[in-house]
Design a protein around this motif. Structure first.
Motif, PDB file in Angstrom:
ATOM      1  N   SER A  29       0.816  -1.211   0.000  1.00  0.00           N
ATOM      2  CA  SER A  29       0.000   0.000   0.000  1.00  0.00           C
ATOM      3  C   SER A  29       0.848   1.258   0.000  1.00  0.00           C
ATOM      4  CB  SER A  29      -0.945   0.017   1.195  1.00  0.00           C
ATOM      5  OG  SER A  29      -0.219   0.185   2.393  1.00  0.00           O
ATOM      6  N   THR A  30       2.070   1.172   0.526  1.00  0.00           N
ATOM      7  CA  THR A  30       2.939   2.348   0.525  1.00  0.00           C
ATOM      8  C   THR A  30       3.331   2.749  -0.886  1.00  0.00           C
ATOM      9  OG1 THR A  30       4.931   0.994   0.751  1.00  0.00           O
ATOM     10  CG2 THR A  30       3.867   1.731   2.771  1.00  0.00           C
ATOM     11  N   ALA A  31       3.257   1.809  -1.815  1.00  0.00           N
ATOM     12  CA  ALA A  31       3.639   2.106  -3.195  1.00  0.00           C
ATOM     13  C   ALA A  31       2.459   2.529  -4.047  1.00  0.00           C
ATOM     14  CB  ALA A  31       4.324   0.890  -3.814  1.00  0.00           C
ATOM     15  N   VAL A  32       1.255   1.998  -3.765  1.00  0.00           N
ATOM     16  CA  VAL A  32       0.112   2.282  -4.632  1.00  0.00           C
ATOM     17  C   VAL A  32      -0.756   3.417  -4.111  1.00  0.00           C
ATOM     18  CG1 VAL A  32       0.050  -0.103  -5.408  1.00  0.00           C
ATOM     19  CG2 VAL A  32      -1.369   0.563  -3.471  1.00  0.00           C
ATOM     20  N   SER A  33      -0.551   3.849  -2.891  1.00  0.00           N
ATOM     21  CA  SER A  33      -1.389   4.905  -2.326  1.00  0.00           C
ATOM     22  C   SER A  33      -0.789   6.274  -2.568  1.00  0.00           C
ATOM     23  CB  SER A  33      -1.570   4.691  -0.810  1.00  0.00           C
ATOM     24  OG  SER A  33      -2.244   3.481  -0.570  1.00  0.00           O
ATOM     25  N   ALA A  34      -1.655   7.262  -2.700  1.00  0.00           N
ATOM     26  CA  ALA A  34      -1.217   8.650  -2.802  1.00  0.00           C
ATOM     27  C   ALA A  34      -1.070   9.190  -1.388  1.00  0.00           C
ATOM     28  CB  ALA A  34      -2.216   9.472  -3.599  1.00  0.00           C
ATOM     29  N   VAL A  35       0.151   9.469  -0.997  1.00  0.00           N
ATOM     30  CA  VAL A  35       0.427   9.835   0.389  1.00  0.00           C
ATOM     31  C   VAL A  35       0.148  11.311   0.621  1.00  0.00           C
ATOM     32  CG1 VAL A  35       2.188   9.901   2.187  1.00  0.00           C
ATOM     33  CG2 VAL A  35       2.154   8.018   0.550  1.00  0.00           C
ATOM     34  N   THR A  36      -0.528  11.617   1.738  1.00  0.00           N
ATOM     35  CA  THR A  36      -0.737  12.987   2.196  1.00  0.00           C
ATOM     36  C   THR A  36       0.220  13.254   3.353  1.00  0.00           C
ATOM     37  OG1 THR A  36      -3.076  12.955   1.588  1.00  0.00           O
ATOM     38  CG2 THR A  36      -2.377  14.619   3.174  1.00  0.00           C
ATOM     39  N   VAL A  37       1.034  14.300   3.232  1.00  0.00           N
ATOM     40  CA  VAL A  37       2.021  14.620   4.272  1.00  0.00           C
ATOM     41  C   VAL A  37       1.415  15.644   5.226  1.00  0.00           C
ATOM     42  CG1 VAL A  37       4.368  15.400   4.733  1.00  0.00           C
ATOM     43  CG2 VAL A  37       3.852  14.199   2.595  1.00  0.00           C
ATOM     44  N   VAL A  38       1.502  15.377   6.523  1.00  0.00           N
ATOM     45  CA  VAL A  38       0.992  16.288   7.555  1.00  0.00           C
ATOM     46  C   VAL A  38       2.118  16.599   8.528  1.00  0.00           C
ATOM     47  CG1 VAL A  38      -1.419  15.575   7.364  1.00  0.00           C
ATOM     48  CG2 VAL A  38       0.097  14.314   8.874  1.00  0.00           C
ATOM     49  N   TYR A  39       2.056  17.799   9.141  1.00  0.00           N
ATOM     50  CA  TYR A  39       3.120  18.282  10.013  1.00  0.00           C
ATOM     51  C   TYR A  39       2.544  18.722  11.365  1.00  0.00           C
ATOM     52  CZ  TYR A  39       5.665  18.481   5.584  1.00  0.00           C
ATOM     53  OH  TYR A  39       6.239  18.172   4.372  1.00  0.00           O
ATOM     54  N   PRO A  40       2.114  17.783  12.205  1.00  0.00           N
ATOM     55  CA  PRO A  40       1.602  18.183  13.525  1.00  0.00           C
ATOM     56  C   PRO A  40       2.752  18.574  14.456  1.00  0.00           C
ATOM     57  CG  PRO A  40       1.652  15.801  13.346  1.00  0.00           C
ATOM     58  CD  PRO A  40       2.051  16.323  11.994  1.00  0.00           C
ATOM     59  N   ARG A  41       2.425  19.324  15.492  1.00  0.00           N
ATOM     60  CA  ARG A  41       3.440  19.697  16.475  1.00  0.00           C
ATOM     61  C   ARG A  41       3.720  18.516  17.400  1.00  0.00           C
ATOM     62  NH1 ARG A  41       1.083  20.632  21.389  1.00  0.00           N
ATOM     63  NH2 ARG A  41      -1.196  20.846  21.412  1.00  0.00           N
ATOM     64  N   ILE A  42       4.864  18.577  18.069  1.00  0.00           N
ATOM     65  CA  ILE A  42       5.190  17.547  19.054  1.00  0.00           C
ATOM     66  C   ILE A  42       4.172  17.597  20.181  1.00  0.00           C
ATOM     67  CG2 ILE A  42       6.919  16.734  20.701  1.00  0.00           C
ATOM     68  CD1 ILE A  42       7.738  16.300  17.845  1.00  0.00           C
TER      69      ILE A  42
ATOM     70  N   GLY B   2      -0.926  13.065  21.394  1.00  0.00           N
ATOM     71  CA  GLY B   2       0.392  12.993  22.031  1.00  0.00           C
ATOM     72  C   GLY B   2       1.478  12.479  21.110  1.00  0.00           C
ATOM     73  N   LEU B   3       1.490  12.957  19.881  1.00  0.00           N
ATOM     74  CA  LEU B   3       2.463  12.474  18.908  1.00  0.00           C
ATOM     75  C   LEU B   3       3.891  12.817  19.320  1.00  0.00           C
ATOM     76  CD1 LEU B   3       0.515  13.303  15.660  1.00  0.00           C
ATOM     77  CD2 LEU B   3       1.431  11.048  16.238  1.00  0.00           C
ATOM     78  N   ARG B   4       4.780  11.870  19.126  1.00  0.00           N
ATOM     79  CA  ARG B   4       6.182  12.047  19.477  1.00  0.00           C
ATOM     80  C   ARG B   4       7.035  12.147  18.206  1.00  0.00           C
ATOM     81  NH1 ARG B   4       4.876   7.365  22.654  1.00  0.00           N
ATOM     82  NH2 ARG B   4       6.241   6.194  21.235  1.00  0.00           N
ATOM     83  N   LYS B   5       8.241  12.657  18.378  1.00  0.00           N
ATOM     84  CA  LYS B   5       9.159  12.807  17.257  1.00  0.00           C
ATOM     85  C   LYS B   5       9.488  11.467  16.630  1.00  0.00           C
ATOM     86  CE  LYS B   5      12.088  15.239  14.722  1.00  0.00           C
ATOM     87  NZ  LYS B   5      11.659  16.304  13.774  1.00  0.00           N
ATOM     88  N   ASP B   6       9.653  10.430  17.478  1.00  0.00           N
ATOM     89  CA  ASP B   6      10.032   9.117  16.960  1.00  0.00           C
ATOM     90  C   ASP B   6       8.858   8.361  16.338  1.00  0.00           C
ATOM     91  OD1 ASP B   6       8.602   8.626  19.256  1.00  0.00           O
ATOM     92  OD2 ASP B   6      10.106   7.324  20.187  1.00  0.00           O
TER      93      ASP B   6
END
Length: 205
Positions: free
Chosen positions: A13-26, A97-101
């Protein structure tokens, strides 16, 4: 547990899907959606592939009745999955609670008795980049139109850039004529009077 062949489907799926990039804060949150093309998708499997790691991680299973089953190490404290029914079934996954890693690719795999094409079962995924900033677009490059060379016309006043090319040839011609006239007069004045008289007489004939 997910059937082993599903892991292969997830990686594809990583190859056939159109990826949307998001930039949430830490420490921020992000809501991902997975929409079924019709009303036949009764189950969804959410997974992720972290940046720098090619091993998919199963996050949570959810069906159209909102029955949820989490993968090992995940719970509803930070990962909340649900289904909303309407003209189509829309599955969502809210991550807090998204983390950098935790940067990486996040997506889902739908399960349907009628749908079989990868485009229908593998909706566009998301690439989450916590703490990063979207790339800025470079400023547009301004182009200037080339200027046309100015033509010098004798019956008009010379424009700027043409005066030198018109003036110096004219001066040269005048100087040449003046030198010729002076030389002729000087030569004629040096002749004896008798020779000048004969020369003038010949010129009249």
């Amino acid at each position: 547990m997910i059937h082993p062949h599903l892991w292969t489907v997830m990686c594809l799926s990583t190859a056939v899907s159109a990826v949307t990039v998001v930039y949430p804060r830490i420490g921020g949150s992000e809501t991902l959606t997975c929409q079924c093309p019709d009303h036949q998708c009764q189950r969804v499997y959410w997974y992720r592939i972290l940046h720098g790691n090619d091993t998919p991680q199963f996050l949570v299973f959810c069906n159209s009745a909102n029955y949820v089953n989490y993968g090992a190490g995940f719970n509803d404290t930070r990962f909340k999955a649900q289904a909303q029914e309407g003209s189509r079934i829309i599955y969502s996954l809210r991550i807090t609670g998204l983390r950098k890693d935790e940067a990486g690719f996040y997506s889902c795999v739908l399960s349907s008795q009628k749908l079989s094409s990868p485009e229908d079962l593998l909706p566009p995924g998301y690439y989450i980049r916590p703490g990063e900033h979207p790339p800025t677009m470079p400023p547009p490059i301004k182009t200037t139109k080339p200027t046309k060379p100015q033509l010098c016309k004798s019956n008009h006043q010379p424009s700027k850039g043409c005066s030198t090319s018109v003036l110096w040839p004219g001066v040269g011609v005048l100087l040449a004529l003046a030198m010729t006239l002076i030389s002729t007069l000087y030569y004629y004045s040096r002749l004896p009077k008798k020779c000048r008289h004969n020369f003038a007489k010949r010129m009249q004939l």
